[in-house]
Enzyme design. Structure first.
Site, PDB file in Angstrom:
ATOM      1  N   ASN A 236       0.508  -1.219   0.110  1.00 38.17           N
ATOM      2  CA  ASN A 236      -0.105  -0.022  -0.021  1.00 38.17           C
ATOM      3  C   ASN A 236       0.860   1.253   0.079  1.00 38.17           C
ATOM      4  O   ASN A 236       1.692   1.733   1.084  1.00 38.17           O
ATOM      5  CB  ASN A 236      -0.773  -0.107   1.034  1.00 38.17           C
ATOM      6  CG  ASN A 236      -1.756   1.178   1.468  1.00 38.17           C
ATOM      7  OD1 ASN A 236      -1.759   2.056   0.480  1.00 38.17           O
ATOM      8  ND2 ASN A 236      -2.398   1.227   2.477  1.00 38.17           N
ATOM      9  N   TRP A 237       0.972   1.870  -1.244  1.00 34.00           N
ATOM     10  CA  TRP A 237       1.869   3.242  -1.267  1.00 34.00           C
ATOM     11  C   TRP A 237       1.373   4.440  -0.509  1.00 34.00           C
ATOM     12  O   TRP A 237       1.906   5.237  -0.552  1.00 34.00           O
ATOM     13  CB  TRP A 237       2.256   3.413  -2.889  1.00 34.00           C
ATOM     14  CG  TRP A 237       3.036   2.234  -3.512  1.00 34.00           C
ATOM     15  CD1 TRP A 237       3.487   1.212  -2.974  1.00 34.00           C
ATOM     16  CD2 TRP A 237       3.414   1.981  -4.627  1.00 34.00           C
ATOM     17  NE1 TRP A 237       4.041   0.580  -3.783  1.00 34.00           N
ATOM     18  CE2 TRP A 237       4.273   1.017  -5.117  1.00 34.00           C
ATOM     19  CE3 TRP A 237       3.098   3.043  -5.898  1.00 34.00           C
ATOM     20  CZ2 TRP A 237       4.750   0.587  -6.224  1.00 34.00           C
ATOM     21  CZ3 TRP A 237       3.891   2.574  -6.938  1.00 34.00           C
ATOM     22  CH2 TRP A 237       4.402   1.590  -7.059  1.00 34.00           C
ATOM     23  N   LYS A 238       0.246   4.447  -0.213  1.00 33.94           N
ATOM     24  CA  LYS A 238      -0.516   5.347   0.342  1.00 33.94           C
ATOM     25  C   LYS A 238      -0.383   6.786  -0.328  1.00 33.94           C
ATOM     26  O   LYS A 238      -0.255   6.750  -1.421  1.00 33.94           O
ATOM     27  CB  LYS A 238      -0.123   5.798   1.884  1.00 33.94           C
ATOM     28  CG  LYS A 238      -0.118   4.450   2.584  1.00 33.94           C
ATOM     29  CD  LYS A 238       0.129   4.782   4.053  1.00 33.94           C
ATOM     30  CE  LYS A 238       0.072   2.954   4.840  1.00 33.94           C
ATOM     31  NZ  LYS A 238       0.201   3.149   6.277  1.00 33.94           N
TER      32      LYS A 238
ATOM     33  N   SER B 202       3.642  -2.756  10.516  1.00 34.64           N
ATOM     34  CA  SER B 202       4.956  -2.535  10.554  1.00 34.64           C
ATOM     35  C   SER B 202       5.921  -3.983  10.351  1.00 34.64           C
ATOM     36  O   SER B 202       6.808  -4.311  10.958  1.00 34.64           O
ATOM     37  CB  SER B 202       5.329  -2.384  12.318  1.00 34.64           C
ATOM     38  OG  SER B 202       4.750  -0.961  12.490  1.00 34.64           O
TER      39      SER B 202
ATOM     40  N   GLU C 151      -5.190  -5.796  10.882  1.00 30.54           N
ATOM     41  CA  GLU C 151      -4.348  -4.800  10.836  1.00 30.54           C
ATOM     42  C   GLU C 151      -4.458  -4.026  12.145  1.00 30.54           C
ATOM     43  O   GLU C 151      -5.337  -3.045  12.223  1.00 30.54           O
ATOM     44  CB  GLU C 151      -4.304  -3.714   9.926  1.00 30.54           C
ATOM     45  CG  GLU C 151      -4.065  -4.243   8.384  1.00 30.54           C
ATOM     46  CD  GLU C 151      -3.535  -3.246   7.693  1.00 30.54           C
ATOM     47  OE1 GLU C 151      -2.350  -3.157   7.047  1.00 30.54           O
ATOM     48  OE2 GLU C 151      -4.174  -1.996   7.408  1.00 30.54           O
TER      49      GLU C 151
ATOM     50  N   HIS D 239      -9.446   0.640   5.494  1.00 34.61           N
ATOM     51  CA  HIS D 239      -8.235   0.777   5.962  1.00 34.61           C
ATOM     52  C   HIS D 239      -8.426   1.797   7.198  1.00 34.61           C
ATOM     53  O   HIS D 239      -9.015   2.733   7.185  1.00 34.61           O
ATOM     54  CB  HIS D 239      -7.100   1.465   4.975  1.00 34.61           C
ATOM     55  CG  HIS D 239      -5.570   1.448   5.656  1.00 34.61           C
ATOM     56  ND1 HIS D 239      -5.355   2.403   6.491  1.00 34.61           N
ATOM     57  CD2 HIS D 239      -4.667   0.624   5.403  1.00 34.61           C
ATOM     58  CE1 HIS D 239      -4.095   2.223   6.945  1.00 34.61           C
ATOM     59  NE2 HIS D 239      -3.522   0.994   6.243  1.00 34.61           N
TER      60      HIS D 239
ATOM     61  N   GLU E 296      -6.558   4.319   8.329  1.00 30.27           N
ATOM     62  CA  GLU E 296      -6.471   5.587   8.142  1.00 30.27           C
ATOM     63  C   GLU E 296      -7.723   6.301   7.480  1.00 30.27           C
ATOM     64  O   GLU E 296      -7.695   7.687   7.540  1.00 30.27           O
ATOM     65  CB  GLU E 296      -5.223   5.961   7.330  1.00 30.27           C
ATOM     66  CG  GLU E 296      -4.035   5.686   7.967  1.00 30.27           C
ATOM     67  CD  GLU E 296      -2.630   5.243   7.147  1.00 30.27           C
ATOM     68  OE1 GLU E 296      -2.874   5.378   5.991  1.00 30.27           O
ATOM     69  OE2 GLU E 296      -1.796   4.829   7.793  1.00 30.27           O
TER      70      GLU E 296
ATOM     71  N   GLY F 133       2.775   1.574  11.292  1.00 28.32           N
ATOM     72  CA  GLY F 133       3.819   2.827  11.136  1.00 28.32           C
ATOM     73  C   GLY F 133       4.256   2.797  12.480  1.00 28.32           C
ATOM     74  O   GLY F 133       5.158   3.701  12.435  1.00 28.32           O
TER      75      GLY F 133
HETATM   76  C1  PEP Z   1      -0.709  -0.083   6.466  1.00 27.12           C
HETATM   77  O1  PEP Z   1      -0.832   1.186   6.648  1.00 27.12           O
HETATM   78  O2  PEP Z   1      -1.748  -1.039   6.197  1.00 27.12           O
HETATM   79  C2  PEP Z   1       0.360  -0.813   6.786  1.00 27.12           C
HETATM   80  C3  PEP Z   1       0.448  -2.016   7.425  1.00 27.12           C
HETATM   81  O3  PEP Z   1       1.597   0.038   6.988  1.00 27.12           O
HETATM   82  P1  PEP Z   1       3.177  -0.029   7.655  1.00 27.12           P
HETATM   83  O4  PEP Z   1       3.440  -1.453   7.004  1.00 27.12           O
HETATM   84  O5  PEP Z   1       3.674   0.939   7.471  1.00 27.12           O
HETATM   85  O6  PEP Z   1       2.635  -0.380   9.190  1.00 27.12           O
END
Ligand code: PEP
Length: 244
Positions: free
Chosen positions: A6-8, A206, A163, A93, A95, A169
């Site tokens: 996921n490049w956000k 992470s 998640e 997600h 976010e 993050g």
């Molecule tokens: C995410 O945002 O779905 C995610 C898993 O981010 P990260 O790997 O940076 O924790």
């Protein structure tokens, strides 16, 4: 297994093309035992789709509209995403659940729109740090599943992603017994709701090349959803090559 990147809100079109080319270069097709999908922003989908054409990499979108069409300025429908070459769409997600105040009901609508458009929704669920401290993590996830997973989901048309919000993050990850406990609960929830319990369940939060091997040993794990490290092509590819 599916490894999803996921490049956000990162990469302009040139950067996205460059990043996808570097992932293609770093992946050794012969040693790859999983599917790899990348999720650029809307504006990069078409260019990235052309870059990954005829490779092992699939395309996905980070979100879609709750609506199918109409007067919804700024929205992008599931159907439009399918038309642009997407196979997957991430919905729910954290976010977006938190930052855009999306409800379980919104996520259910997005997932239903995806299914109707032949896109595979990756439906994200996860508890926050307080829920976990209070011992409510399983209960919170169960409510998210009850209210955001379409009952006609099956292993061919839908994917779930666990998640934990506090792991995204942050550099913190749950131990394997907590991940296994959650994956088992989700499997049980699928069976209790007469939904195909062989649906893939991803873990996200992470993940990096140092902890991926340990996470891969979780029973019932169907892959990974990776944020930050998906912007580092060599490390992302290294993790993809660890999957089997
Ligand atoms: C995410 O945002 O779905 C995610 C898993 O981010 P990260 O790997 O940076 O924790």
């Amino acid at each position: 297994m599916l490894i999803a990147g996921n490049w956000k809100l990162n990469c302009n079109i040139e950067e996205a093309k460059h990043l996808s080319s570097r992932i293609i270069e770093s992946l050794d097709r012969k040693k790859l035992n999983c599917e790899v999908a990348i999720f650029p922003s809307y504006i990069c989908l078409d260019s990235v789709n052309k870059t990954i054409e005829k490779t092992v990499i699939s395309l996905g979108s980070q979100d879609c509209s709750v609506h199918k069409s109409g007067a919804y300025t700024g929205d992008v429908s599931a159907n439009m995403l399918f038309d642009t070459g997407c196979k997957y769409v991430i919905v729910g997600h954290s976010e977006r659940r938190i930052g855009k105040l999306e409800s379980n009901n919104d996520i259910l609508s997005k997932a239903n729109n995806a299914l109707e458009s032949n896109l595979i929704p990756i439906i994200c669920v996860g508890e926050n740090a307080k829920d976990r401290e209070d011992g409510r993590a399983l209960e919170v996830i169960k409510k998210q599943l009850d209210e955001s997973v379409p009952k006609n989901s099956n292993k061919n048309n839908c994917i779930l992603a666990y998640e934990p919000i506090w792991a995204i993050g942050s550099g913190k990850i749950p131990d394997n017994s907590s991940i296994n406990e959650m994956l088992n609960m989700i499997k049980g929830w699928l069976s209790n709701n007469k939904i195909d319990n062989s649906i893939n369940i991803l873990y996200g939060g992470s993940v990096n090349k140092s902890n991926a091997k340990e996470i891969f040993s979780c029973i019932n794990l169907g892959g990974l959803l990776i944020g930050g490290v998906s912007l580092k092509p060599e490390e992302f590819s290294e993790i993809c090559l660890m999957a089997n």
